[in-house]
Scaffold this motif. Structure first.
Motif, PDB file in Angstrom:
ATOM      1  N   VAL A 125       0.839  -1.205   0.000  1.00 48.83           N
ATOM      2  CA  VAL A 125       0.000   0.000   0.000  1.00 48.83           C
ATOM      3  C   VAL A 125       0.866   1.245   0.000  1.00 48.83           C
ATOM      4  O   VAL A 125       0.589   2.215  -0.720  1.00 48.83           O
ATOM      5  CB  VAL A 125      -0.947  -0.016   1.219  1.00 48.83           C
ATOM      6  N   GLU A 126       1.904   1.257   0.806  1.00 50.45           N
ATOM      7  CA  GLU A 126       2.791   2.414   0.866  1.00 50.45           C
ATOM      8  C   GLU A 126       3.458   2.667  -0.481  1.00 50.45           C
ATOM      9  O   GLU A 126       3.601   3.815  -0.919  1.00 50.45           O
ATOM     10  CB  GLU A 126       3.858   2.200   1.941  1.00 50.45           C
ATOM     11  N   ARG A 127       3.894   1.594  -1.157  1.00 48.93           N
ATOM     12  CA  ARG A 127       4.514   1.751  -2.480  1.00 48.93           C
ATOM     13  C   ARG A 127       3.518   2.314  -3.477  1.00 48.93           C
ATOM     14  O   ARG A 127       3.873   3.175  -4.303  1.00 48.93           O
ATOM     15  CB  ARG A 127       5.064   0.400  -2.975  1.00 48.93           C
ATOM     16  N   ARG A 128       2.247   1.858  -3.398  1.00 50.17           N
ATOM     17  CA  ARG A 128       1.239   2.349  -4.317  1.00 50.17           C
ATOM     18  C   ARG A 128       0.966   3.842  -4.092  1.00 50.17           C
ATOM     19  O   ARG A 128       0.856   4.624  -5.033  1.00 50.17           O
ATOM     20  CB  ARG A 128      -0.065   1.556  -4.146  1.00 50.17           C
ATOM     21  N   ILE A 129       0.889   4.234  -2.822  1.00 50.29           N
ATOM     22  CA  ILE A 129       0.650   5.643  -2.504  1.00 50.29           C
ATOM     23  C   ILE A 129       1.828   6.493  -2.944  1.00 50.29           C
ATOM     24  O   ILE A 129       1.667   7.574  -3.516  1.00 50.29           O
ATOM     25  CB  ILE A 129       0.392   5.812  -0.994  1.00 50.29           C
ATOM     26  N   SER A 130       3.021   5.990  -2.706  1.00 47.85           N
ATOM     27  CA  SER A 130       4.213   6.739  -3.104  1.00 47.85           C
ATOM     28  C   SER A 130       4.279   6.922  -4.611  1.00 47.85           C
ATOM     29  O   SER A 130       4.692   7.976  -5.109  1.00 47.85           O
ATOM     30  CB  SER A 130       5.472   6.016  -2.610  1.00 47.85           C
ATOM     31  N   ALA A 131       3.858   5.903  -5.349  1.00 51.72           N
ATOM     32  CA  ALA A 131       3.902   5.992  -6.809  1.00 51.72           C
ATOM     33  C   ALA A 131       2.899   7.019  -7.322  1.00 51.72           C
ATOM     34  O   ALA A 131       3.103   7.634  -8.373  1.00 51.72           O
ATOM     35  CB  ALA A 131       3.617   4.618  -7.417  1.00 51.72           C
ATOM     36  N   GLN A 132       1.798   7.245  -6.557  1.00 59.38           N
ATOM     37  CA  GLN A 132       0.787   8.194  -6.992  1.00 59.38           C
ATOM     38  C   GLN A 132       1.124   9.627  -6.624  1.00 59.38           C
ATOM     39  O   GLN A 132       0.550  10.559  -7.167  1.00 59.38           O
ATOM     40  CB  GLN A 132      -0.564   7.819  -6.377  1.00 59.38           C
ATOM     41  N   GLU A 133       2.006   9.846  -5.660  1.00 59.18           N
ATOM     42  CA  GLU A 133       2.359  11.183  -5.228  1.00 59.18           C
ATOM     43  C   GLU A 133       3.139  11.910  -6.311  1.00 59.18           C
ATOM     44  O   GLU A 133       4.081  11.379  -6.878  1.00 59.18           O
ATOM     45  CB  GLU A 133       3.172  11.143  -3.937  1.00 59.18           C
ATOM     46  N   PRO A 134       2.778  13.130  -6.645  1.00 65.03           N
ATOM     47  CA  PRO A 134       3.504  13.871  -7.675  1.00 65.03           C
ATOM     48  C   PRO A 134       4.878  14.296  -7.187  1.00 65.03           C
ATOM     49  O   PRO A 134       5.099  14.500  -5.989  1.00 65.03           O
ATOM     50  CB  PRO A 134       2.607  15.103  -7.898  1.00 65.03           C
ATOM     51  N   LEU A 135       5.774  14.398  -8.118  1.00 69.24           N
ATOM     52  CA  LEU A 135       7.116  14.846  -7.774  1.00 69.24           C
ATOM     53  C   LEU A 135       7.095  16.333  -7.488  1.00 69.24           C
ATOM     54  O   LEU A 135       6.264  17.072  -8.005  1.00 69.24           O
ATOM     55  CB  LEU A 135       8.077  14.545  -8.940  1.00 69.24           C
ATOM     56  N   GLY A 136       8.011  16.815  -6.624  1.00 68.88           N
ATOM     57  CA  GLY A 136       8.085  18.220  -6.299  1.00 68.88           C
ATOM     58  C   GLY A 136       8.468  19.050  -7.522  1.00 68.88           C
ATOM     59  O   GLY A 136       9.242  18.614  -8.379  1.00 68.88           O
ATOM     60  N   LEU A 137       7.901  20.250  -7.619  1.00 71.55           N
ATOM     61  CA  LEU A 137       8.190  21.132  -8.739  1.00 71.55           C
ATOM     62  C   LEU A 137       9.425  21.967  -8.446  1.00 71.55           C
ATOM     63  O   LEU A 137       9.675  22.371  -7.313  1.00 71.55           O
ATOM     64  CB  LEU A 137       6.989  22.055  -8.994  1.00 71.55           C
ATOM     65  N   THR A 138      10.156  22.235  -9.478  1.00 72.47           N
ATOM     66  CA  THR A 138      11.316  23.119  -9.356  1.00 72.47           C
ATOM     67  C   THR A 138      10.822  24.568  -9.303  1.00 72.47           C
ATOM     68  O   THR A 138       9.676  24.859  -9.692  1.00 72.47           O
ATOM     69  CB  THR A 138      12.254  22.948 -10.551  1.00 72.47           C
ATOM     70  N   PRO A 139      11.631  25.491  -8.831  1.00 72.34           N
ATOM     71  CA  PRO A 139      11.217  26.902  -8.821  1.00 72.34           C
ATOM     72  C   PRO A 139      10.797  27.406 -10.194  1.00 72.34           C
ATOM     73  O   PRO A 139       9.836  28.169 -10.298  1.00 72.34           O
ATOM     74  CB  PRO A 139      12.482  27.622  -8.320  1.00 72.34           C
ATOM     75  N   ALA A 140      11.492  26.965 -11.246  1.00 72.49           N
ATOM     76  CA  ALA A 140      11.118  27.402 -12.593  1.00 72.49           C
ATOM     77  C   ALA A 140       9.746  26.866 -12.975  1.00 72.49           C
ATOM     78  O   ALA A 140       8.926  27.572 -13.580  1.00 72.49           O
ATOM     79  CB  ALA A 140      12.165  26.938 -13.602  1.00 72.49           C
ATOM     80  N   GLN A 141       9.483  25.599 -12.612  1.00 69.72           N
ATOM     81  CA  GLN A 141       8.181  25.012 -12.920  1.00 69.72           C
ATOM     82  C   GLN A 141       7.065  25.697 -12.129  1.00 69.72           C
ATOM     83  O   GLN A 141       5.975  25.942 -12.649  1.00 69.72           O
ATOM     84  CB  GLN A 141       8.198  23.512 -12.621  1.00 69.72           C
ATOM     85  N   MET A 142       7.349  26.029 -10.874  1.00 69.53           N
ATOM     86  CA  MET A 142       6.363  26.722 -10.048  1.00 69.53           C
ATOM     87  C   MET A 142       6.049  28.106 -10.624  1.00 69.53           C
ATOM     88  O   MET A 142       4.892  28.530 -10.649  1.00 69.53           O
ATOM     89  CB  MET A 142       6.874  26.848  -8.610  1.00 69.53           C
ATOM     90  N   ALA A 143       7.086  28.798 -11.094  1.00 73.42           N
ATOM     91  CA  ALA A 143       6.887  30.122 -11.696  1.00 73.42           C
ATOM     92  C   ALA A 143       6.066  30.012 -12.972  1.00 73.42           C
ATOM     93  O   ALA A 143       5.169  30.831 -13.229  1.00 73.42           O
ATOM     94  CB  ALA A 143       8.235  30.770 -11.984  1.00 73.42           C
ATOM     95  N   ALA A 144       6.371  28.975 -13.798  1.00 74.87           N
ATOM     96  CA  ALA A 144       5.631  28.789 -15.045  1.00 74.87           C
ATOM     97  C   ALA A 144       4.168  28.451 -14.759  1.00 74.87           C
ATOM     98  O   ALA A 144       3.253  28.954 -15.442  1.00 74.87           O
ATOM     99  CB  ALA A 144       6.284  27.676 -15.876  1.00 74.87           C
ATOM    100  N   GLU A 145       3.940  27.618 -13.735  1.00 73.88           N
ATOM    101  CA  GLU A 145       2.573  27.260 -13.379  1.00 73.88           C
ATOM    102  C   GLU A 145       1.804  28.475 -12.864  1.00 73.88           C
ATOM    103  O   GLU A 145       0.631  28.669 -13.196  1.00 73.88           O
ATOM    104  CB  GLU A 145       2.572  26.160 -12.314  1.00 73.88           C
ATOM    105  N   HIS A 146       2.501  29.298 -12.066  1.00 76.29           N
ATOM    106  CA  HIS A 146       1.877  30.518 -11.559  1.00 76.29           C
ATOM    107  C   HIS A 146       1.476  31.447 -12.717  1.00 76.29           C
ATOM    108  O   HIS A 146       0.370  32.003 -12.720  1.00 76.29           O
ATOM    109  CB  HIS A 146       2.821  31.238 -10.607  1.00 76.29           C
ATOM    110  N   GLU A 147       2.356  31.582 -13.671  1.00 78.43           N
ATOM    111  CA  GLU A 147       2.069  32.427 -14.822  1.00 78.43           C
ATOM    112  C   GLU A 147       0.885  31.873 -15.614  1.00 78.43           C
ATOM    113  O   GLU A 147       0.039  32.642 -16.094  1.00 78.43           O
ATOM    114  CB  GLU A 147       3.298  32.532 -15.719  1.00 78.43           C
TER     115      GLU A 147
END
Length: 240
Positions: free
Chosen positions: A12-34
């Motif tokens: 179950v833990e492996r399944r949940i971990s596989a579903q969790e999104p990876l952290g965004l980089t600052p550039a990705q966060m800025a692009a998403e904000h825009e």
């Protein structure tokens, strides 16, 4: 039994971990904000300002439904495209201002399939679709909140008006009651005055009648006295 439970927990833990999104980089966060800001501008002023409010809100709901269906079932072909000739699409997407621009930003593009005009979704824009869907929900929630506030204000105004009307009615009824009481007191006073005047008149009438009787007796006595004085003197006795 314990080992089997541990293995299930790890799975179950492996399944949940596989579903969790990876952290965004600052550039990705800025692009998403825009991108979020871009979707917000496409909604307001893009859609909300040039269209009637009811039409704009209905168009936002249709856009939200189109994007929500794809997010829930991205592999479903019936949600990946729709005809531009559909009556609801014509009314709420094609005709209003700004809605086609938003649809394109979600990842839908016009194509001709079997000589029929369609809007077809490009799967590579799935991340943009999710952001646009979130902004649509945000805007619709704001519209619901605005409508709820307006309803509260309307109810408050109606309640205040009702209270004013009630106060006016109560004041009118109080004035009417006070006037009726004043009229009743005035009537009682007039009746009392009339009764007093009647008693005085009766007493005066009785006094006058009693005086007339006394005067009549006195007149009779005076007449008798006059007769005595006016009578001839007795004759003198010659012997005297």
């Amino acid at each position: 039994m314990t080992d089997r439970a541990s293995l299930l927990a790890e799975a179950v833990e492996r399944r949940i971990s596989a579903q969790e999104p990876l952290g965004l980089t600052p550039a990705q966060m800025a692009a998403e904000h825009e991108q979020r800001q871009r979707f917000r501008r496409l909604i307001d002023p893009g859609i909300l300002r040039p269209n009637p409010e009811a039409q704009a809100v209905e168009s936002l709901k249709i856009l939200f439904k189109l994007s929500e269906n794809l997010i829930q079932e991205p592999e479903n072909p019936k949600f990946q495209r729709f005809k531009t000739t559909n009556a609801q699409i014509q009314k709420h997407i094609i005709s209003p201002k700004g809605t086609v621009e938003y649809l394109r930003e979600l990842g839908f593009h016009p194509e001709v399939v079997d000589f029929q005009p369609f809007f077809v979704f490009n799967p590579k824009f799935l991340s943009d679709l999710k952001i646009g869907n979130a902004m649509l929900k945000e805007s619709l929630d704001l519209q619901d909140e605005k409508k709820a506030r307006a309803m509260v204000v309307k109810q408050t105004v109606q309640q205040a008006r009702a209270e004013v009307v009630q106060k006016v009615q109560l004041a009118f009824m109080e004035d009417r009651r006070a006037k009726m009481e004043a009229d009743e007191r005035e009537r009682e006073l007039r009746e009392a005055r009339a009764a007093i005047a009647a008693r005085k008149a009766a007493q005066q009438s009785e006094s006058t009648e009693s005086g007339n009787d006394v005067v009549a007796e006195d007149d009779d006595g005076a007449e008798e006295h006059t007769n005595v004085v006016g009578s001839a003197p007795p004759p003198y006795d010659d012997d005297q």
